[in-house]
Design a protein around this motif. Structure first.
Motif, PDB file in Angstrom:
ATOM      1  N   SER A 219       0.816  -1.216   0.000  1.00  0.00           N
ATOM      2  CA  SER A 219       0.000   0.000   0.000  1.00  0.00           C
ATOM      3  C   SER A 219       0.849   1.265   0.000  1.00  0.00           C
ATOM      4  CB  SER A 219      -0.935   0.002   1.207  1.00  0.00           C
ATOM      5  OG  SER A 219      -0.196  -0.076   2.410  1.00  0.00           O
ATOM      6  N   ILE A 220       2.135   1.151   0.357  1.00  0.00           N
ATOM      7  CA  ILE A 220       2.996   2.333   0.338  1.00  0.00           C
ATOM      8  C   ILE A 220       3.115   2.885  -1.080  1.00  0.00           C
ATOM      9  CG2 ILE A 220       5.351   3.151   0.774  1.00  0.00           C
ATOM     10  CD1 ILE A 220       5.542   1.117   3.022  1.00  0.00           C
ATOM     11  N   LEU A 221       3.052   2.009  -2.079  1.00  0.00           N
ATOM     12  CA  LEU A 221       3.110   2.455  -3.470  1.00  0.00           C
ATOM     13  C   LEU A 221       1.977   3.424  -3.768  1.00  0.00           C
ATOM     14  CD1 LEU A 221       3.996   2.295  -6.464  1.00  0.00           C
ATOM     15  CD2 LEU A 221       2.582   0.225  -6.650  1.00  0.00           C
ATOM     16  N   TRP A 222       0.761   3.058  -3.373  1.00  0.00           N
ATOM     17  CA  TRP A 222      -0.391   3.928  -3.670  1.00  0.00           C
ATOM     18  C   TRP A 222      -0.416   5.148  -2.766  1.00  0.00           C
ATOM     19  CZ3 TRP A 222      -1.312  -1.513  -3.646  1.00  0.00           C
ATOM     20  CH2 TRP A 222      -1.396  -2.048  -4.940  1.00  0.00           C
ATOM     21  N   PHE A 223       0.166   5.047  -1.598  1.00  0.00           N
ATOM     22  CA  PHE A 223       0.300   6.227  -0.747  1.00  0.00           C
ATOM     23  C   PHE A 223       1.169   7.287  -1.432  1.00  0.00           C
ATOM     24  CE2 PHE A 223       3.564   8.112   2.060  1.00  0.00           C
ATOM     25  CZ  PHE A 223       2.793   9.117   2.618  1.00  0.00           C
ATOM     26  N   VAL A 224       2.307   6.867  -1.967  1.00  0.00           N
ATOM     27  CA  VAL A 224       3.210   7.815  -2.631  1.00  0.00           C
ATOM     28  C   VAL A 224       2.515   8.443  -3.838  1.00  0.00           C
ATOM     29  CG1 VAL A 224       5.371   8.042  -3.902  1.00  0.00           C
ATOM     30  CG2 VAL A 224       5.287   6.648  -1.824  1.00  0.00           C
ATOM     31  N   LEU A 225       1.864   7.623  -4.647  1.00  0.00           N
ATOM     32  CA  LEU A 225       1.176   8.155  -5.821  1.00  0.00           C
ATOM     33  C   LEU A 225       0.028   9.085  -5.425  1.00  0.00           C
ATOM     34  CD1 LEU A 225       1.068   4.986  -8.121  1.00  0.00           C
ATOM     35  CD2 LEU A 225       2.512   7.020  -8.379  1.00  0.00           C
ATOM     36  N   THR A 226      -0.673   8.751  -4.347  1.00  0.00           N
ATOM     37  CA  THR A 226      -1.776   9.610  -3.906  1.00  0.00           C
ATOM     38  C   THR A 226      -1.259  10.954  -3.416  1.00  0.00           C
ATOM     39  OG1 THR A 226      -3.059   7.651  -3.272  1.00  0.00           O
ATOM     40  CG2 THR A 226      -3.779   9.752  -2.386  1.00  0.00           C
ATOM     41  N   ALA A 227      -0.104  10.960  -2.755  1.00  0.00           N
ATOM     42  CA  ALA A 227       0.494  12.219  -2.308  1.00  0.00           C
ATOM     43  C   ALA A 227       0.805  13.112  -3.512  1.00  0.00           C
ATOM     44  CB  ALA A 227       1.754  11.953  -1.497  1.00  0.00           C
TER      45      ALA A 227
END
Length: 573
Positions: A219-227
């Protein structure tokens, strides 16, 4: 009232030094200190969706796990760790370990408060059904914000819930929906922020991602992209630098903090700050294997085609709508979906997974495709009903398609036994998966039953809990075992090297590839070591008695000679 004159030479107060709130908020594109127009709260509806899907998956999971014996070892491993948190001797939070994301175990630890409940297979489905229910509840709220009518909204949820891949991992206790549920919550909050311009939703999304990050590292991948998405959308809407920076930092802070804290724990306890990345594993994983670039492209295509075909339609539709209708959220949702598609191949290239390209990796692809399609329905204006209806049809059409390919897809876990159980209504105990693993826990249950009936002394069984966790869980009595969590690896290794007088028994896995005890005493796993008598054995495990005269430095030949000369009593008995 007495008045005082200002001292001579004191500077006159300057009114411009105090900036009014109205001036502060001028130019801010988000809503601050105001209640924006939003959908009405329907707590009763959310509760019904949550408890309805949680109950349905728990009921189905009981049939699947308890009656059909389609159960994975990963949920058993996590439940045993949860049991050790409460009931080990001594009870320790360190039972969480570092090879799983900590919240993947900690969030299910309440299920292990009562040992009799934890040792029952009936609790296994609850470990995933609760989070699948949270996922459906969040999708329902998101669909409401996307103006999907109630009958179509429920149709989407039911069609998604009936997807065989979703049903398997929502009902079998697997950890995938633990982190997926919080990612969906975060994405629902991001959509709410985009619709209402209420900055509070950004902060809620950040909190949800902070939980997701320690429940599933993917989920860290989508966290970075969402930021990046939040900052890019604000900039496109004309927000000034301080607003973009402040909003993005506010969103990122909780997740960055928990990741930094977990990294520090790894540094302090393991002397390796990124051990949580490199040591991540999956109990029962099939091994990473090797892939060429062409094979990765092909396998990615088959993964999407067989397990999440909706993404093949959703991805180009999102990119097209984003570009043609000046819809930045659609564009970014397309990028998030694309990231979900390439993530399994990326984990192979970076060596971050021991079970790459497996069918379950399509779950986030499918979920992001559904989220994207719901946003397409809102963006379709007058065609909302049509887009929602097409989404339901596509989800229903994918059910038999995915179910068919679950039977022989190359990279999988329990998909084939699951399909066989649905088709035949017969127990899958003793069958094999496509990679060749044995299905069921008959060996574990038999060994656990013997231990419960015959051994009661605490810490009397030396065992490598990383390999015998299923037996420990099914006994419901982790205090019986001297495991690697009790006093850490140092004292455990000392006991393993010279167990006489420390323990009465040793429980080993017959597979010597991972079990440290089996590696120390390989001949004992087959019952051919005369120094250690076999008390009870199954195909997977062997329980040995440790005599007080046991000498770990003596060779097998020496023991046989001594026994023949009568100098050793009871050897091999």
């Amino acid at each position: 009232m007495t008045t005082y004159a200002a001292p001579v030479g004191a500077p006159e107060p300057v009114e411009d030094d105090v900036v009014s709130m109205k001036q502060r908020l001028s130019g801010i594109v988000q809503i601050v200190h105001q209640r924006p127009q939003d959908i009405s709260k329907r707590r009763w509806e959310s509760a019904l969706v949550f408890f309805g899907f949680t109950g349905a998956y728990t009921w189905f999971g009981y049939w699947l796990v308890v009656q059909m014996h389609v159960v994975g070892f990963e949920p058993l491993d996590r439940l045993n760790r949860a049991l050790m948190i409460w009931h080990n001797d001594p009870a320790k939070l360190s039972a969480l370990g570092f090879d799983y994301p900590p919240l993947a175990t900690l969030l299910i630890s309440p299920l292990a408060i009562f040992p009799s409940v934890a040792s029952s297979l009936a609790v296994v489905p609850v470990a995933s059904a609760v989070f699948a229910g949270l996922t459906m509840m969040s999708l329902n709220t998101l669909a409401r914000r996307c103006l999907v009518a109630a009958p179509l909204r429920y149709g989407v949820l039911i069609a998604l819930a009936l997807n065989p891949l979703v049903a398997l991992y929502a009902a079998s206790g697997a950890r995938q929906f633990v982190w997926i549920s919080f990612v969906v919550m975060a994405m629902g909050a991001v959509v709410a922020w985009y619709v209402t311009a209420d900055v509070r939703f950004v902060m809620l999304a950040g909190l949800a991602y902070s939980i997701a990050a320690l429940a599933g590292y993917t989920s860290i991948l989508w966290f970075v992209l969402t930021a990046f998405m939040i900052g890019a959308i604000l900039a496109r809407l004309g927000a000034r630098g301080p607003e973009v920076e402040g909003t993005t930092v506010g969103f990122s802070a909780p997740t960055v903090y928990v990741i930094a804290l977990w990294t520090v724990f790894n540094l302090i306890l393991l002397s390796h700050p990124f051990e949580w990345v490199t040591a991540a594993r999956d109990a029962g994983g099939s091994g990473p294997g090797s892939f060429t670039g062409v094979e990765l492209l092909q396998d990615t295509w088959w993964l999407v085609l067989y397990a999440a075909p909706l993404a093949i339609i959703a991805l180009p539709a999102l990119i097209f709508v984003g570009a043609s209708r000046n819809n930045p959220l659609a564009t970014w949702l397309g990028l998030l979906l694309a990231a979900a598609i390439v993530a399994p191949a990326g984990s192979v290239l970076l060596g971050l997974s021991d079970s790459p390209m497996q069918m379950r990796n399509a779950l986030p692809i499918l979920v992001f495709a559904v989220i994207g399609c719901l946003w397409l329905a809102r963006s379709a204006d007058g065609s909302n009903l049509i887009v929602s209806g097409v989404l339901i049809v596509l989800l229903l059409a994918s059910i038999p398609w995915t179910f068919h390919w679950m039977k022989d897809y190359r990279y999988q876990n329990l998909e084939a036994p699951f399909a066989a159980a649905i088709s035949t209504r017969q127990s899958q105990e003793g069958t094999t998966t496509v990679p060749g693993a044995k299905v069921g826990i008959a060996d574990e249950q038999a060994m656990a039953d013997y231990i419960k009936d015959n051994i009661s002394e605490p810490n009397s069984i030396l065992t490598d809990n990383s390999q015998t966790y299923a037996v420990m869980l099914l006994t419901g009595q982790p205090r019986l075992f001297f495991d690697r969590v009790d006093q850490s690896d140092g004292p455990w290794l000392a006991a393993a090297q010279d167990p006489a007088g420390v323990v009465d028994y040793m429980l080993m896995s017959t597979d010597t590839s991972q079990d440290l005890l089996s590696q120390m005493y390989p001949s004992a796993t087959t019952g051919s070591d005369p120094r250690l008598s076999v008390v009870f054995s199954t195909d997977r495990y062997v329980l040995l008695t440790v005599p007080t005269t046991f000498d770990p430095t003596a060779t097998t030949d020496q023991t046989i000679t001594s026994s023949t000369d009568g100098s050793t009593e009871g050897a091999g008995q």
